[in-house]
Structures are given as C-alpha cells and as structure tokens.
Design a protein around this motif. Structure first.
Motif, PDB file in Angstrom:
ATOM      1  N   GLY A 137      -0.923 -12.732   4.975  1.00 27.66           N
ATOM      2  CA  GLY A 137      -1.835 -11.644   5.305  1.00 27.66           C
ATOM      3  C   GLY A 137      -1.145 -10.379   5.765  1.00 27.66           C
ATOM      4  N   CYS A 138       0.174 -10.341   5.691  1.00 31.80           N
ATOM      5  CA  CYS A 138       0.892  -9.146   6.149  1.00 31.80           C
ATOM      6  C   CYS A 138       0.739  -8.011   5.135  1.00 31.80           C
ATOM      7  N   GLU A 139       0.893  -6.800   5.625  1.00 37.14           N
ATOM      8  CA  GLU A 139       0.835  -5.606   4.776  1.00 37.14           C
ATOM      9  C   GLU A 139       2.120  -4.821   4.944  1.00 37.14           C
ATOM     10  N   MET A 140       2.623  -4.292   3.833  1.00 37.02           N
ATOM     11  CA  MET A 140       3.817  -3.446   3.865  1.00 37.02           C
ATOM     12  C   MET A 140       3.550  -2.210   3.020  1.00 37.02           C
ATOM     13  N   ALA A 141       4.229  -1.114   3.385  1.00 41.22           N
ATOM     14  CA  ALA A 141       4.021   0.152   2.690  1.00 41.22           C
ATOM     15  C   ALA A 141       5.180   0.442   1.740  1.00 41.22           C
ATOM     16  N   VAL A 142       4.875   1.183   0.686  1.00 42.58           N
ATOM     17  CA  VAL A 142       5.899   1.672  -0.232  1.00 42.58           C
ATOM     18  C   VAL A 142       6.199   3.119   0.152  1.00 42.58           C
ATOM     19  N   PHE A 143       7.391   3.357   0.687  1.00 40.63           N
ATOM     20  CA  PHE A 143       7.794   4.693   1.132  1.00 40.63           C
ATOM     21  C   PHE A 143       8.687   5.350   0.077  1.00 40.63           C
ATOM     22  N   ASP A 144       8.616   6.695   0.054  1.00 38.76           N
ATOM     23  CA  ASP A 144       9.541   7.433  -0.805  1.00 38.76           C
ATOM     24  C   ASP A 144      10.961   7.363  -0.261  1.00 38.76           C
ATOM     25  N   VAL A 158      12.089  -4.063  10.997  1.00 41.48           N
ATOM     26  CA  VAL A 158      11.072  -3.282  10.286  1.00 41.48           C
ATOM     27  C   VAL A 158      11.687  -2.613   9.057  1.00 41.48           C
ATOM     28  N   GLY A 159      12.862  -1.998   9.244  1.00 39.44           N
ATOM     29  CA  GLY A 159      13.508  -1.317   8.123  1.00 39.44           C
ATOM     30  C   GLY A 159      13.922  -2.270   7.024  1.00 39.44           C
ATOM     31  N   LEU A 160      14.513  -3.403   7.411  1.00 36.88           N
ATOM     32  CA  LEU A 160      14.993  -4.366   6.419  1.00 36.88           C
ATOM     33  C   LEU A 160      13.831  -5.015   5.668  1.00 36.88           C
ATOM     34  N   CYS A 161      12.755  -5.365   6.381  1.00 38.61           N
ATOM     35  CA  CYS A 161      11.584  -5.955   5.719  1.00 38.61           C
ATOM     36  C   CYS A 161      10.939  -4.953   4.755  1.00 38.61           C
ATOM     37  N   THR A 162      10.990  -3.676   5.126  1.00 38.24           N
ATOM     38  CA  THR A 162      10.454  -2.640   4.227  1.00 38.24           C
ATOM     39  C   THR A 162      11.266  -2.566   2.942  1.00 38.24           C
ATOM     40  N   ASN A 205       0.849  -1.188   0.000  1.00 39.33           N
ATOM     41  CA  ASN A 205       0.000   0.000   0.000  1.00 39.33           C
ATOM     42  C   ASN A 205       0.882   1.235   0.000  1.00 39.33           C
ATOM     43  N   GLN A 206       0.276   2.377  -0.249  1.00 37.87           N
ATOM     44  CA  GLN A 206       1.007   3.635  -0.263  1.00 37.87           C
ATOM     45  C   GLN A 206       0.479   4.583   0.813  1.00 37.87           C
ATOM     46  N   GLU A 207      -0.182   3.985   1.832  1.00 32.85           N
ATOM     47  CA  GLU A 207      -0.730   4.777   2.935  1.00 32.85           C
ATOM     48  C   GLU A 207       0.147   4.711   4.184  1.00 32.85           C
ATOM     49  N   GLY A 208       1.338   4.154   4.053  1.00 30.59           N
ATOM     50  CA  GLY A 208       2.240   4.082   5.210  1.00 30.59           C
ATOM     51  C   GLY A 208       1.795   3.074   6.252  1.00 30.59           C
ATOM     52  N   ARG A 209       1.073   2.050   5.847  1.00 25.76           N
ATOM     53  CA  ARG A 209       0.525   1.069   6.787  1.00 25.76           C
ATOM     54  C   ARG A 209       1.364  -0.205   6.775  1.00 25.76           C
ATOM     55  N   ILE A 210       1.850  -0.593   7.948  1.00 25.58           N
ATOM     56  CA  ILE A 210       2.623  -1.831   8.110  1.00 25.58           C
ATOM     57  C   ILE A 210       1.895  -2.719   9.109  1.00 25.58           C
ATOM     58  N   LEU A 211       1.670  -3.969   8.722  1.00 22.58           N
ATOM     59  CA  LEU A 211       1.020  -4.940   9.612  1.00 22.58           C
ATOM     60  C   LEU A 211       1.692  -6.287   9.401  1.00 22.58           C
ATOM     61  N   MET A 212       2.408  -6.740  10.423  1.00 19.95           N
ATOM     62  CA  MET A 212       3.099  -8.029  10.338  1.00 19.95           C
ATOM     63  C   MET A 212       2.764  -8.871  11.560  1.00 19.95           C
TER      64      MET A 212
END
Length: 785
Positions: free
Chosen positions: A364-371, A346-350, A295-302
């Motif tokens: 079912g995990c969610e990760m964000a795409v950050f600039d 968190v940083g490495l998984c991102t 997602n591009q909403e800055g949402r992380i769920l692991m």
C-alpha cells in the motif's frame, strides 16, 4: 540523475545486489546499466514487470534459466564470416535449448491459468531454432569436442589415427620389454607430438632414429627409433587432415549460425529481459519489499519502511509521508540517532522506485516520480580546491538551488552547519523557504533549536525527530513525525553523574522561552507515546474480539449444519416408521379377512389384531410429532432475575443472566462469553431452586452439612481447585478424618491438580487412590489431620 547523487545515496550497492540475483551474464549486464527514469508510464511498466516476476516466484519458487549465455559476440563473428570454436557453437546450442525450456515453463503457467501477460509477450519473441540446435548437437558433444560422427570423412581419419597410434605403441612397448636396461624409465612418452623413448645417453647408438630432446642433466635422450619414424609421419599427416576436417565442420556450423543470426538476436534480447525481470523479483523477495503505487504529484507514503542496505536484525522500521498535507520535513535529534539514515532511506527508496524496483515497506505504499533528486549529505570537503566544510556544502547547495523545479526531491543533511550558529540557522530557514517556494519536496536534518519552531509557523512544513531513550542513553532510531526533537543534555548529564548543583545552575541560564519549548516538546512526546500504547491495546482487543466472533460464527455454522443433518435423519426415520406401519396394517387387515372366512374365530385373535394396530398407531404418532424445541418448552415469566436460565433466540443458545444492564438489556453468560442481549430476545427457561439446609451426615454423634465426598467432574480446572479448597476447610470443621474426591480419569489433569493441592495443604496428612470398589484411580482419598 547524475552519478554524484547515485554515489551519495549508495544506489550502486543496490545495483550490485541486483546483479548478483541474475542467473545469466545477459541479466547481469542489463542490471549493471539500470538507471532511474522520470517517465511515469515507463516506471509503471517496469513495476508491472517486477510484480509479475514476484507473483511467479511466489507460486513456482524458481524459473529455469540454466544453460543460457551471452552469445552475441559469437553471432557477430559468424555474421562477418568468422569461424566459431566448438565450445562457442555448443554455447549457441545450449542457449537455444534454454530458451525452449523457459517457453515450456511459461506455457505450463498458462495451462494453470496463471496470468503472466508480460512474460508471455517476451516468450512470443523467442524462436525455437530446432534445426540449428540439432545440427550443432550432432557434431559437438557436451564437452565441446567435435564428435567422430560429425562427418564420414572425420570418422575415417580418426580411425586411421587410432590404428597408427596402436602400431607405434606396440613397437615401442617391445623396446621397453627387450631393452629396458638401456632406458631411463620403461615408458613411452611424447616429444614434439611424436612418440619417443627415454634412452640412457650411453646407449644412443643401440637405437638409431631421431633425437628429439634430452633431460636437463644430459643423461637421458628422448629418441624416436627408426622403426617408428614412418608411422609417426603418417600419424602427423592424419592429424593434419583431422584438423582440416574439423575446421570445415565448424565453418559449416558457423554459416548456419549466421543464417539464423536475426532470430538468435531476438532470442537473446527476450532472455535478457526475462532474466532481468526475475532478478528484480528475487531482490524484492530478499528485501521483503512491496510494489509501490507511483504518482507524479510528489507524494510519498511509506509504512514500516526500512533502509534497503541495513540487515534485518539491525534495521528499524519507520513510517514516513510527505507531499499530501505538507511538502517539507525538518528532522531534529541527537547525533548517531538515525537522521541521516532516514534521509538516505527516502532518497534511496525513491531511486529504486523510479528504476522499477520494489521498496522495503508494507503493502500500500506510494512513491513519486521526480524529475530530479538532489542531496547534500556528508562531508564533501575538497582538499584540491582548498575549500572548507561549509564552503563545500554551500557550493553544492548553490548548484541545487539553481536546478530545482516543482517536481524535485531535495535532501539536506545538517543544513547550515559549519558556521556561526545564529547565521547558520538563519541561512537554513532562508534556504528552506526558497525550496518550498518552488513547490519542491524537501527533507532536512538540523541541530539548530531555532528550526524547531520553524514548522509551526508554516503550513507546508512539519517537524520530526529521532527518538532518544534517556534511560539507556541510546537512540531508538524511531522517527516521530509531528514532534520536534528536544535537547536531552540535562537528563543525560544527570544520569552520567553530574551533580544537581551544576545542572540546576545550567538550567537557570537557559531562557524561559527555551524551557517552554522543551516542555512543550516533552509533552508532545508523552502524548504521542500514550496514543501509541492506546492504539496497540485497542488493536489487541479488536484482534481478540474478532477471534471470539470468528469462533462463535464457526460454532453457529456447525450447529446449523448438524441441525439440518438431524432433521434429515428424523424425516428418513419417520418415513421408514410410516412405511412399516402401513405394511403391518395391511397384514392385519389381510389376517382379519382370512379369519372372517373361517367358521369360528377366537376372541384372542381380535385382541392380538387390535394390539398390533395400537402399536402401529403409537409409532406413527411418535414419527409425526416433532420434539418440542427449547424455545417452545421455555416458560414465560414477568421478571427475569440474575441466575435465571434463559434461551437467547438470536443465537439459539441457552445461558444464565449475569445482571440487568437497563430496562431493555441484560448481560448474559453464553459459554465462555458474556454478551449484552435485548430483553425481547430472551425466553425464560427456569430459575435455580434454593438449596435447603438439611443434615447430610452424622460425625461423632452430631449432624453436619458436609458430605464425605466431593464430585469435581465436569468442572473447569480453576473452578474445581477453588471448590476443593472450600470443601476441605468445611470437612475439617465438620471433623472428618478422611474424605473422597471424585475427579474421574479423563486426561489426568484434574487428578494431578487434586494431588498437587493435597501435597501443599497443611491439614492433609497424605492421600491415596480409592480402592477398586471406590472408583480406583478416578477417586483420591484425602487423610485429614
């Protein structure tokens, strides 16, 4: 993403692991150049590729990528008019063959209706190039040597070479036999590509010819006898011709490679993508990773996330979420407790997720795409710049604050450390406020107690801590979201032996506010642990209930299936009986007709005919009349009591009443299960009769109410042993000298249980199996004291 953040979060190690999973140099080259992307659609496309590779590996477990090499330098040299070596031509042919194998593999997947649209798309870009492969294989063998059959001229030249070599050897072998005493060794050797003999120096004049070399001691000369000089010359000429012909063949093959250069480049690009795709899939399988929803909403769920670089036997799984209810997490806890590991995870998984790699967490995990992903982790002190630890960190933080936006992830390790605690705490809160005001996602670790209350005053912030086990004095590395870390100094000191007097005085010096905060945190930890225990128990109970339900449903399904089979068999049997009855009836009628035509008919003829008809009538009634069901056979009764046998209409099973729950419900024992059943679903069957007390045996002139034998067959093991224990006590009171225990043969478990019981009972002298007429090994005789 700059190189500094990739270095700090150890992303280079992930790239190394990914490169090792590639089968070819093409895939390895692609893996080393992987970088995170901030384009959502591009990242999603990469994840689709990885997931498709994971699915193929799950089904097939392997992909045929053997024989494929990076032939791009060969194509380039051939394109500018260069001549390829035989081994390089062979690599081109081998790569063409490997590309055909992967195409066949994908075609087989399509035939099995396995959906692989991305793989199919790449394979469509691969050209077979059969003619080029065949031309190379016809000229070069599997060892990279040009074969005799590459051309008729080469075959002729090599035939001449073998002829000259044979003649030379024959001549020289004659010398080794006739003049062996003049040779240092009776062998033929080679010097300067010419065949020579090792001659002792003193016999130099006996051979003539040309000296090509001598030994280091000067005692041996390597002489080419005059008789073979001409043959050696012709041999050299043939070898030159051979080399010219080989070069001509290789130039011809190189020109063919040049003609198909564009197709070969397309093949290489597709093969590189395919190898890279499966390298990502293999890394995912190795890490037990899953595809994240981007997602591009800055949402992380692991859920149950693990650090990718820590081995499975050491890593601790943790749940983490940010970006939904809060945008900042402040983690507190002791040193070496796992705060920095969590931050790096968190940083490495991102970074992995933004590179198209799956992350080590549950489905079912969610990760964000950050600039941008920013991090200030570890000691970045610069000796060359003469900066202190605090100055180095602050320089990095200043750079981060200048570049953040609302789509950034910021990781601070020990924010504000390295200076006065009060000033450092204030600075840390101010920096966090600044980052939060820009709507960036931030995770920070700290030691400052002031930050424990920071999250309670701001809706965008939540506290977290790493758990510490005071009993073992070791961290558990578990992350507790919503619970700030508390100081364990007093508890740890007490367990290490510090006197109560010192600890009490230290506690008296702590402010009431600090003690209140610590007590609040302790209460939160206790509540959380209790909730987790209750959740585990509830999950376990739910699992058992689901298992019982599945078992009951399976048995009910089997019952329905068998019921239909039995009904079908009964119908078929009835039809057969009816058909037989009709046939018998016809025979009786025909027989009576024949008797009627006779002059005299005996009475017994009519009696026999009537008897046959009555028998067919009875059989016909039995076939047509269905058996009375349990439900229809059951009796009505106004009040149902505990112990009554009832029929439950819902499950079509019989059971016993345990107790009345209320006016409308009863608790019923159905097999091994107890269930609450509505009153209107119950049908009374029967009520157990009360046992009448009557004398059962006479022992020593008096009547007793205990039988001299006990039948345990049909009882469960525990129930049987309890019944046996009570029976033995009653038999002893009745004065029996011996009793018989009937347990049957079966599996032998009940027999062993009875005899084990007999061994341990103080009132049983010994035991033995019954005689043949008493039941043999199905009965155990107990001798009582």
């Amino acid at each position: 993403m700059n190189d500094k953040i990739l270095y700090q979060l150890e992303f280079k190690k992930i790239i190394e692991q990914l490169s090792e999973k590639a089968e070819t140099s093409l895939g390895k080259d692609f893996a080393t150049k992987i970088t995170p992307s901030s384009n959502l659609s591009e990242v999603q496309k990469w994840h689709d590729e990885t997931d498709e590779g994971v699915q193929v590996l799950r089904i097939k477990n392997h992909v045929p990528l053997g024989g494929i090499t990076d032939i791009r330098p060969h194509i380039k040299r051939a394109s500018i008019g260069g001549m390829l070596k035989a081994s390089e031509c062979l690599e081109v042919a081998s790569t063409i063959y490997g590309s055909k194998q992967i195409k066949k593999f994908v075609e087989a997947l399509e035939e099995e209706e396995i959906q692989t649209p991305i793989l199919v798309g790449w394979c469509e870009q691969i050209s077979n190039l059969n003619n080029l492969e065949r031309s190379i294989k016809n000229c070069i063998d599997d060892y990279g040597q040009v074969m005799d059959g590459a051309s008729s001229k080469l075959r002729t030249i090599r035939s001449q070479i073998r002829s000259y070599e044979s003649r030379i050897r024959d001549r020289l072998d004659g010398y080794t036999k006739s003049k062996s005493q003049m040779l240092s060794d009776a062998i033929v050797t080679i010097r300067n590509d010419r065949y020579v003999l090792p001659v002792k120096a003193e016999y130099r004049g006996s051979f003539g010819g040309i000296v090509h070399d001598q030994s280091s001691s000067g005692q041996t000369l390597f002489i080419e006898p005059q008789s073979v000089v001409d043959f050696n010359n012709k041999l050299q000429e043939s070898r030159v011709e051979e080399q010219h012909e080989i070069e001509r063949i290789l130039e011809s093959l190189s020109s063919l490679v040049y003609e198909d250069a564009d197709y070969l480049h397309e093949n290489v690009r597709a093969l590189q993508q395919i190898d890279f795709m499966f390298a990502k899939a293999k890394l995912s399988r190795n890490m037990k990773a899953s595809k994240p929803t981007m997602n591009q909403e800055g949402r992380i769920l692991m859920r149950q996330a693990r650090h990718p670089l820590i081995s499975d036997d050491e890593v601790v799984s943790n749940d983490l979420e940010i970006g939904e209810d809060f945008t900042a997490i402040v983690i507190t806890g002791p040193n070496t407790g796992g705060k920095t590991v969590t931050l790096k995870m968190v940083g490495l998984c991102t970074l992995m997720a933004q590179s198209g790699l799956q992350v080590p967490a549950l489905d079912g995990c969610e990760m964000a795409v950050f600039d941008h992903v920013f991090a200030d982790i570890g000691d970045e002190q610069s000796i060359e710049q003469s900066l202190s630890t605090f100055s180095s960190h602050m320089t990095n933080i200043v750079d981060i604050l200048d570049r953040i936006n609302n789509n950034s992830l910021v990781l601070f390790d020990e924010l504000g450390a390295g200076t006065d605690p009060q000033e450092g705490a204030g600075l840390a809160m101010s920096i966090l406020d600044y980052v939060i005001s820009h709507n960036a996602r931030v995770i920070a670790t700290t030691h400052y107690p002031e930050l424990k209350a920071y999250g309670y005053n701001r809706d965008e912030v939540t506290n977290a801590s790493v758990e510490f086990d005071v009993e073992t004095l070791k961290p558990t590395y578990r992350l507790l979201l919503g619970v700030p870390g508390r100081s364990n100094a007093f508890d740890i000191s007490k367990r290490l032996g510090l006197s109560d007097q010192v600890i009490d005085k230290a506690q008296s010096m702590v402010s009431d506010d600090s003690r209140s905060v610590e007590n609040m945190i302790a209460s939160l930890e206790e509540s959380r642990n209790k909730a987790e225990r209750n959740y585990d128990e509830a999950a376990k109970t739910l699992g058992e209930a689901e298992a019982y339900f599945d078992s009951l449903q399976h048995e009910y399904t089997q019952y329905l299936a068998k019921k239909e089979q039995y009904e079908q068999k009964a119908k078929e049997k009835a039809q057969r009986i009816i058909a037989n009855a009709e046939e018998e009836t016809k025979e009786v009628i025909e027989e009576l007709k024949q008797l009627k035509n006779q002059e005299s008919v005996k009475e017994h003829h009519f009696i026999d005919a009537r008897k046959k008809l009555e028998q067919q009538k009875e059989g016909l009634q039995d076939a047509k009349q269905p058996k009375q069901s349990t439900k229809s056979a059951s009796k009505k009764i106004e009040k149902i009591l505990p112990g009554d046998e009832v029929h439950v209409a819902t499950f079509n099973q019989s059971g016993h009443i345990v107790q009345q729950v209320n006016e409308q419900e009863y608790e019923v024992q159905l097999g091994i299960m107890k269930m609450k059943v509505a009153k209107d679903q119950l049908e009374f069957v029967k009520r157990p009769e009360k046992e009448k007390t009557k004398p059962l045996a006479t022992v020593k002139g008096r009547q007793v109410h205990v039988k001299p034998e006990l039948d345990l067959r049909g009882h469960r093991f525990e129930e049987a042993i309890n019944k046996l224990e009570k029976y033995v006590d009653d038999a002893i009171l009745a004065g029996y000298q011996q009793v018989s225990i009937i347990h049957g043969k079966g599996t032998g478990a009940l027999m062993k249980g009875v005899q084990q019981f007999a061994k341990g009972h103080r009132s049983i002298k010994n035991y033995e199996f019954g005689s043949a007429n008493e039941g043999g090994t199905g009965v155990t005789i107990l001798k009582l004291k």
